[in-house]
Motif scaffolding. Structure first.
Motif, PDB file in Angstrom:
ATOM      1  N   TYR A 278       0.338   1.357 -10.736  1.00  0.00           N
ATOM      2  CA  TYR A 278       0.535   0.726  -9.436  1.00  0.00           C
ATOM      3  C   TYR A 278       0.311  -0.786  -9.508  1.00  0.00           C
ATOM      4  O   TYR A 278      -0.514  -1.266 -10.284  1.00  0.00           O
ATOM      5  CB  TYR A 278      -0.439   1.291  -8.395  1.00  0.00           C
ATOM      6  CG  TYR A 278      -0.268   2.743  -8.064  1.00  0.00           C
ATOM      7  CD1 TYR A 278       0.793   3.500  -8.579  1.00  0.00           C
ATOM      8  CD2 TYR A 278      -1.166   3.389  -7.226  1.00  0.00           C
ATOM      9  CE1 TYR A 278       0.952   4.833  -8.261  1.00  0.00           C
ATOM     10  CE2 TYR A 278      -1.024   4.732  -6.904  1.00  0.00           C
ATOM     11  CZ  TYR A 278       0.037   5.450  -7.429  1.00  0.00           C
ATOM     12  OH  TYR A 278       0.182   6.776  -7.117  1.00  0.00           O
ATOM     13  N   LYS A 279       1.021  -1.510  -8.672  1.00  0.00           N
ATOM     14  CA  LYS A 279       0.787  -2.944  -8.542  1.00  0.00           C
ATOM     15  C   LYS A 279      -0.614  -3.179  -7.986  1.00  0.00           C
ATOM     16  O   LYS A 279      -1.113  -2.415  -7.155  1.00  0.00           O
ATOM     17  CB  LYS A 279       1.824  -3.572  -7.615  1.00  0.00           C
ATOM     18  CG  LYS A 279       3.242  -3.619  -8.182  1.00  0.00           C
ATOM     19  CD  LYS A 279       4.176  -4.343  -7.222  1.00  0.00           C
ATOM     20  CE  LYS A 279       5.554  -4.521  -7.847  1.00  0.00           C
ATOM     21  NZ  LYS A 279       6.480  -5.246  -6.946  1.00  0.00           N
ATOM     22  N   GLU A 280      -1.234  -4.285  -8.421  1.00  0.00           N
ATOM     23  CA  GLU A 280      -2.576  -4.602  -7.938  1.00  0.00           C
ATOM     24  C   GLU A 280      -2.591  -4.780  -6.424  1.00  0.00           C
ATOM     25  O   GLU A 280      -3.548  -4.377  -5.752  1.00  0.00           O
ATOM     26  CB  GLU A 280      -3.097  -5.867  -8.618  1.00  0.00           C
ATOM     27  CG  GLU A 280      -3.450  -5.694 -10.085  1.00  0.00           C
ATOM     28  CD  GLU A 280      -4.606  -4.740 -10.302  1.00  0.00           C
ATOM     29  OE1 GLU A 280      -5.510  -4.687  -9.433  1.00  0.00           O
ATOM     30  OE2 GLU A 280      -4.627  -4.041 -11.331  1.00  0.00           O
ATOM     31  N   SER A 281      -1.545  -5.388  -5.877  1.00  0.00           N
ATOM     32  CA  SER A 281      -1.484  -5.602  -4.430  1.00  0.00           C
ATOM     33  C   SER A 281      -1.438  -4.276  -3.672  1.00  0.00           C
ATOM     34  O   SER A 281      -2.029  -4.138  -2.595  1.00  0.00           O
ATOM     35  CB  SER A 281      -0.262  -6.452  -4.069  1.00  0.00           C
ATOM     36  OG  SER A 281       0.934  -5.835  -4.515  1.00  0.00           O
ATOM     37  N   PHE A 282      -0.749  -3.288  -4.254  1.00  0.00           N
ATOM     38  CA  PHE A 282      -0.666  -1.990  -3.594  1.00  0.00           C
ATOM     39  C   PHE A 282      -1.986  -1.244  -3.716  1.00  0.00           C
ATOM     40  O   PHE A 282      -2.415  -0.571  -2.770  1.00  0.00           O
ATOM     41  CB  PHE A 282       0.481  -1.165  -4.181  1.00  0.00           C
ATOM     42  CG  PHE A 282       0.782   0.085  -3.413  1.00  0.00           C
ATOM     43  CD1 PHE A 282       1.275   0.025  -2.124  1.00  0.00           C
ATOM     44  CD2 PHE A 282       0.562   1.338  -3.977  1.00  0.00           C
ATOM     45  CE1 PHE A 282       1.549   1.180  -1.396  1.00  0.00           C
ATOM     46  CE2 PHE A 282       0.837   2.491  -3.267  1.00  0.00           C
ATOM     47  CZ  PHE A 282       1.330   2.418  -1.977  1.00  0.00           C
ATOM     48  N   LEU A 283      -2.652  -1.345  -4.859  1.00  0.00           N
ATOM     49  CA  LEU A 283      -3.967  -0.734  -5.019  1.00  0.00           C
ATOM     50  C   LEU A 283      -4.958  -1.298  -3.995  1.00  0.00           C
ATOM     51  O   LEU A 283      -5.778  -0.571  -3.428  1.00  0.00           O
ATOM     52  CB  LEU A 283      -4.494  -0.963  -6.436  1.00  0.00           C
ATOM     53  CG  LEU A 283      -3.852  -0.141  -7.562  1.00  0.00           C
ATOM     54  CD1 LEU A 283      -4.357  -0.619  -8.917  1.00  0.00           C
ATOM     55  CD2 LEU A 283      -4.116   1.348  -7.393  1.00  0.00           C
ATOM     56  N   ARG A 284      -4.863  -2.595  -3.763  1.00  0.00           N
ATOM     57  CA  ARG A 284      -5.753  -3.220  -2.778  1.00  0.00           C
ATOM     58  C   ARG A 284      -5.406  -2.743  -1.366  1.00  0.00           C
ATOM     59  O   ARG A 284      -6.295  -2.484  -0.542  1.00  0.00           O
ATOM     60  CB  ARG A 284      -5.658  -4.744  -2.880  1.00  0.00           C
ATOM     61  CG  ARG A 284      -6.611  -5.488  -1.956  1.00  0.00           C
ATOM     62  CD  ARG A 284      -8.069  -5.122  -2.234  1.00  0.00           C
ATOM     63  NE  ARG A 284      -8.965  -5.731  -1.279  1.00  0.00           N
ATOM     64  CZ  ARG A 284      -9.598  -6.890  -1.494  1.00  0.00           C
ATOM     65  NH1 ARG A 284      -9.432  -7.531  -2.641  1.00  0.00           N
ATOM     66  NH2 ARG A 284     -10.400  -7.389  -0.586  1.00  0.00           N
ATOM     67  N   GLU A 285      -4.104  -2.612  -1.084  1.00  0.00           N
ATOM     68  CA  GLU A 285      -3.674  -2.136   0.230  1.00  0.00           C
ATOM     69  C   GLU A 285      -4.183  -0.718   0.488  1.00  0.00           C
ATOM     70  O   GLU A 285      -4.685  -0.418   1.581  1.00  0.00           O
ATOM     71  CB  GLU A 285      -2.144  -2.172   0.320  1.00  0.00           C
ATOM     72  CG  GLU A 285      -1.587  -1.768   1.674  1.00  0.00           C
ATOM     73  CD  GLU A 285      -0.078  -1.878   1.734  1.00  0.00           C
ATOM     74  OE1 GLU A 285       0.514  -1.247   2.637  1.00  0.00           O
ATOM     75  OE2 GLU A 285       0.516  -2.579   0.895  1.00  0.00           O
ATOM     76  N   LEU A 286      -4.064   0.142  -0.509  1.00  0.00           N
ATOM     77  CA  LEU A 286      -4.572   1.507  -0.369  1.00  0.00           C
ATOM     78  C   LEU A 286      -6.092   1.505  -0.201  1.00  0.00           C
ATOM     79  O   LEU A 286      -6.645   2.259   0.609  1.00  0.00           O
ATOM     80  CB  LEU A 286      -4.188   2.348  -1.582  1.00  0.00           C
ATOM     81  CG  LEU A 286      -2.704   2.671  -1.783  1.00  0.00           C
ATOM     82  CD1 LEU A 286      -2.504   3.443  -3.090  1.00  0.00           C
ATOM     83  CD2 LEU A 286      -2.150   3.485  -0.621  1.00  0.00           C
TER      84      LEU A 286
END
Length: 297
Positions: A278-286
């Motif tokens: 996963y993209k880091e930005s998506f991991l942070r969003e989750l």
């Protein structure tokens, strides 16, 4: 020689990880995270999805997590919720593979060990399988303490069983598409769609309105056909909301089987909390969507 060395190293590493989990799940988590992600995990102030999954694993030991993570015990939870209509049919349950009565089984079925992940045997023709090899593999799996593999201690209190489920396939004879719904405090937010499981897995992410989400690192779209919205999507979301209500996070997995919603499993530690694709930005969003509860240790 190189192959033997690699095999020895993998066995040695597996032994080390299992020992570390027994000594300290906390230290095992820190080691495994650093090894997979290339950086230290912050368990004091976790932020991204992976970090919060590990925090919940270590510090929120609600008994429902182990119950619903168990592929057999989960059925009791679903029945208690009045949702038995979404359960796949079970032919048999075994404590030992040697007890399988092959002659009573249909030609097609799926065998699953209930206390682990990936311990599945899909049988499309029972007359073509090597029953002795299958029994040997199942008994090896059933004796495996899955909690010691990568520190998923939520598997530790599960009773290992083998269940034989009804076989599901599409009109083309393929395995059905997986619809994995990410739920946060009872709110379904994203649907991970896994296709072509037999010939090479493809992954897609959608929101509840079936808008595509850019979530993977190094995604290539060449030749990728975006899956159509399943007829039972709203049913899946409805059932996911019902089932996920007690949990800060759970991924509820479904199949659309000829327009009927079928529950696959409930997953509390996706990718063992080590999701690297996963993209880091998506991991942070989750991660932002998970509100950490009071500890239960």
């Amino acid at each position: 020689m190189l192959t033997l060395i690699k095999k020895f190293y993998r066995k040695l590493h597996s032994f080390f990880v299992a020992l570390l989990v027994k000594i300290s799940p906390y230290l095992a988590t820190k080691y495994l995270y650093k090894r997979a992600m290339g950086k230290s995990i912050d368990l004091t102030n976790p932020k991204n999805f992976n970090e919060k999954i590990h925090w919940l694993k270590l510090y929120w030991k609600h008994p429902l997590v182990s119950k619903c993570g168990d592929k057999f015990e989960m059925r009791n939870y679903v029945n208690d919720m009045g949702l038995s209509n979404i359960l796949n049919n079970i032919h048999s349950v075994y404590d030992d593979a040697s007890n399988i009565e092959w002659n009573t089984l249909p030609d097609k079925f799926v065998l699953k060990v209930t206390s682990g992940s990936g311990f599945n045997i899909v049988c499309k023709d029972k007359n073509k399988i090597n029953r002795r090899k299958v029994e040997k593999k199942l008994n090896k799996w059933i004796k495996t303490n899955f909690a010691l593999k990568v520190g998923e201690i939520n598997y530790q209190s599960m009773k290992p069983r083998i269940i034989c489920e009804e076989f599901m396939e599409t009109e083309e004879g393929n395995l059905p598409i997986d619809y994995k719904i990410f739920c946060f405090n009872g709110n379904p937010k994203y649907i991970l769609v896994v296709t072509e499981r037999e010939i090479g897995v493809k992954r897609f992410m959608f929101d509840n309105e079936w808008n595509s989400i850019d979530f993977l690192k190094n995604r290539t779209s060449d030749g990728m056909i975006t899956p159509k919205k399943p007829d039972s999507l709203q049913e899946m979301i409805f059932y996911a909301e019902k089932l996920s209500n007690p949990f800060p996070f759970v991924r509820v997995d479904f199949y659309d089987y000829n327009g009927r919603t079928i529950l696959g499993e409930m997953t509390f530690t996706p990718d063992a909390g080590l999701a690297t694709r996963y993209k880091e930005s998506f991991l942070r969003e989750l991660g932002d969507m998970i509100d950490l509860p009071e500890k239960i240790t």
